[in-house]
Design a protein around this motif. Sequence first.
Motif, PDB file in Angstrom:
ATOM      1  N   GLU A  34       2.033  -0.700 -10.464  1.00 24.20           N
ATOM      2  CA  GLU A  34       2.141  -1.908  -9.839  1.00 24.20           C
ATOM      3  C   GLU A  34       3.309  -2.227  -8.857  1.00 24.20           C
ATOM      4  N   THR A  35       4.637  -1.909  -9.251  1.00 23.18           N
ATOM      5  CA  THR A  35       5.684  -2.335  -8.156  1.00 23.18           C
ATOM      6  C   THR A  35       5.756  -1.160  -7.215  1.00 23.18           C
ATOM      7  N   LYS A  36       5.059  -0.062  -7.365  1.00 23.85           N
ATOM      8  CA  LYS A  36       4.952   0.955  -6.227  1.00 23.85           C
ATOM      9  C   LYS A  36       4.133   0.306  -5.279  1.00 23.85           C
ATOM     10  N   PHE A  37       2.973  -0.053  -5.811  1.00 26.90           N
ATOM     11  CA  PHE A  37       1.991  -0.772  -4.717  1.00 26.90           C
ATOM     12  C   PHE A  37       2.458  -1.871  -3.962  1.00 26.90           C
ATOM     13  N   GLU A  38       2.897  -2.698  -4.965  1.00 24.30           N
ATOM     14  CA  GLU A  38       3.538  -3.836  -3.926  1.00 24.30           C
ATOM     15  C   GLU A  38       4.505  -3.398  -2.888  1.00 24.30           C
ATOM     16  N   TYR A  39       5.595  -2.806  -3.368  1.00 21.52           N
ATOM     17  CA  TYR A  39       6.526  -2.249  -2.574  1.00 21.52           C
ATOM     18  C   TYR A  39       5.687  -1.479  -1.075  1.00 21.52           C
ATOM     19  N   ALA A  40       5.076  -0.555  -1.603  1.00 22.25           N
ATOM     20  CA  ALA A  40       4.078  -0.042  -0.401  1.00 22.25           C
ATOM     21  C   ALA A  40       3.405  -0.726   0.276  1.00 22.25           C
ATOM     22  N   PHE A  41       2.796  -1.814  -0.166  1.00 15.60           N
ATOM     23  CA  PHE A  41       2.087  -2.842   0.591  1.00 15.60           C
ATOM     24  C   PHE A  41       3.029  -3.528   1.620  1.00 15.60           C
ATOM     25  N   CYS A  42       4.259  -4.051   1.037  1.00 16.71           N
ATOM     26  CA  CYS A  42       5.154  -4.626   1.945  1.00 16.71           C
ATOM     27  C   CYS A  42       5.590  -3.586   3.005  1.00 16.71           C
ATOM     28  N   LEU A  43       5.930  -2.496   2.675  1.00 12.42           N
ATOM     29  CA  LEU A  43       6.228  -1.349   3.637  1.00 12.42           C
ATOM     30  C   LEU A  43       5.495  -1.115   4.899  1.00 12.42           C
ATOM     31  N   VAL A  44       4.032  -1.106   4.551  1.00 17.95           N
ATOM     32  CA  VAL A  44       2.990  -0.709   5.466  1.00 17.95           C
ATOM     33  C   VAL A  44       2.843  -1.884   6.612  1.00 17.95           C
ATOM     34  N   ARG A  45       3.316  -3.054   6.096  1.00 22.36           N
ATOM     35  CA  ARG A  45       3.258  -4.255   6.948  1.00 22.36           C
ATOM     36  C   ARG A  45       4.699  -4.788   7.613  1.00 22.36           C
ATOM     37  N   SER A  46       5.458  -3.617   7.487  1.00 19.43           N
ATOM     38  CA  SER A  46       6.984  -3.848   8.130  1.00 19.43           C
ATOM     39  C   SER A  46       7.034  -3.820   9.658  1.00 19.43           C
ATOM     40  N   ARG A  47       7.942  -4.188  10.450  1.00 16.98           N
ATOM     41  CA  ARG A  47       7.732  -4.001  11.884  1.00 16.98           C
ATOM     42  C   ARG A  47       8.434  -2.781  12.130  1.00 16.98           C
ATOM     43  N   TYR A  48       8.963  -1.885  10.951  1.00 19.35           N
ATOM     44  CA  TYR A  48       9.806  -0.610  11.341  1.00 19.35           C
ATOM     45  C   TYR A  48       8.669   0.461  11.041  1.00 19.35           C
ATOM     46  N   THR A  49       8.695   1.454  12.046  1.00 20.06           N
ATOM     47  CA  THR A  49       7.852   2.882  11.683  1.00 20.06           C
ATOM     48  C   THR A  49       8.163   3.569  10.545  1.00 20.06           C
ATOM     49  N   ASN A  50       9.442   3.775  10.391  1.00 16.46           N
ATOM     50  CA  ASN A  50       9.907   4.420   9.214  1.00 16.46           C
ATOM     51  C   ASN A  50       9.692   3.702   8.063  1.00 16.46           C
ATOM     52  N   ASP A  51       9.690   2.587   7.707  1.00 19.66           N
ATOM     53  CA  ASP A  51       9.156   1.699   6.690  1.00 19.66           C
ATOM     54  C   ASP A  51       7.589   1.930   6.628  1.00 19.66           C
ATOM     55  N   ILE A  52       6.954   1.995   7.642  1.00 17.39           N
ATOM     56  CA  ILE A  52       5.552   1.960   7.308  1.00 17.39           C
ATOM     57  C   ILE A  52       5.247   3.416   6.782  1.00 17.39           C
ATOM     58  N   ALA A  63      -2.631   7.231  -4.639  1.00 15.46           N
ATOM     59  CA  ALA A  63      -4.146   7.422  -4.564  1.00 15.46           C
ATOM     60  C   ALA A  63      -4.310   8.891  -5.185  1.00 15.46           C
ATOM     61  N   ARG A  64      -3.416  10.074  -5.304  1.00 14.91           N
ATOM     62  CA  ARG A  64      -3.485  11.222  -5.833  1.00 14.91           C
ATOM     63  C   ARG A  64      -3.506  10.961  -7.425  1.00 14.91           C
ATOM     64  N   LEU A  65      -2.327  10.173  -7.854  1.00 18.11           N
ATOM     65  CA  LEU A  65      -2.061  10.043  -9.288  1.00 18.11           C
ATOM     66  C   LEU A  65      -3.005   9.092 -10.066  1.00 18.11           C
ATOM     67  N   HIS A  66      -3.180   8.132  -9.375  1.00 18.21           N
ATOM     68  CA  HIS A  66      -3.915   6.851 -10.092  1.00 18.21           C
ATOM     69  C   HIS A  66      -5.198   6.431  -9.308  1.00 18.21           C
ATOM     70  N   PRO A  67      -6.067   7.185  -9.881  1.00 18.06           N
ATOM     71  CA  PRO A  67      -7.599   6.849  -9.270  1.00 18.06           C
ATOM     72  C   PRO A  67      -8.219   5.402  -9.565  1.00 18.06           C
ATOM     73  N   ASP A  68      -7.662   4.756 -10.436  1.00 17.40           N
ATOM     74  CA  ASP A  68      -8.185   3.481 -10.818  1.00 17.40           C
ATOM     75  C   ASP A  68      -7.909   2.564  -9.766  1.00 17.40           C
ATOM     76  N   GLY A  69      -6.781   2.507  -8.942  1.00 21.41           N
ATOM     77  CA  GLY A  69      -6.600   1.794  -7.652  1.00 21.41           C
ATOM     78  C   GLY A  69      -6.858   2.414  -6.386  1.00 21.41           C
ATOM     79  N   ARG A  70      -7.735   3.429  -6.559  1.00 26.71           N
ATOM     80  CA  ARG A  70      -7.763   4.166  -5.214  1.00 26.71           C
ATOM     81  C   ARG A  70      -8.356   3.402  -4.034  1.00 26.71           C
ATOM     82  N   ARG A  71      -9.257   2.622  -4.286  1.00 31.80           N
ATOM     83  CA  ARG A  71      -9.872   1.785  -3.227  1.00 31.80           C
ATOM     84  C   ARG A  71      -8.837   1.135  -2.490  1.00 31.80           C
ATOM     85  N   ASP A  72      -7.913   0.324  -3.169  1.00 29.44           N
ATOM     86  CA  ASP A  72      -6.756  -0.520  -2.429  1.00 29.44           C
ATOM     87  C   ASP A  72      -5.819   0.518  -1.796  1.00 29.44           C
ATOM     88  N   TYR A  73      -5.536   1.551  -2.447  1.00 25.91           N
ATOM     89  CA  TYR A  73      -4.536   2.443  -1.784  1.00 25.91           C
ATOM     90  C   TYR A  73      -5.245   3.262  -0.540  1.00 25.91           C
TER      91      TYR A  73
END
Length: 154
Positions: A34-52, A63-73
């Motif tokens: 959950e924390t990985k996803f929340e952080y990644a969700f913020c990062l892909v919405r960052s203004r900085y390319t390196n964050d994205i 997506a590779r390790l947790h198929p249950d959330g694969r749709r959102d990932y």
Amino acid sequence: MEELLNDVVPQEDLERFERKYYHELELDGEVSTETKFEYAFCLVRSRYTNDIRKGIMILEDLARLHPDGRRDYIYYLAFGNARIKNYSEGLKYCRAFLEIESNDQVRSLEEHIKKQSDKEVAKGIAVAGGAALVLGGILGLGIAMARNKPKREK
């Protein structure tokens, strides 16, 4: 779709989830899904390319390790790649999502990516064509100058 892709996460949200991510990592040496996803969700919405890019890496891992959330990932992988103009990857993830389920928002993202990709190709062709014209002009000028060069007397 353009508005959604240009929406940037507030810096304080990004910092809050980054602190949570690294706090879990320090405590347990492991970060919850959950924390990985929340952080990644913020990062892909960052203004900085390196964050994205960092967010994309985390989402790929999820997506590779947790198929249950694969749709959102997969959706946010398409989204993040579209934001950094990596259109081929963005389309790949849109198509992967649409194989899982039909979704109007993902179809809209897919169409947006296709249009942007076509624009980039058109720009590339225009730049290449312009460069060819400039090069041709320079060569033509050089040839004309060489022909009109006055001959020296001996």
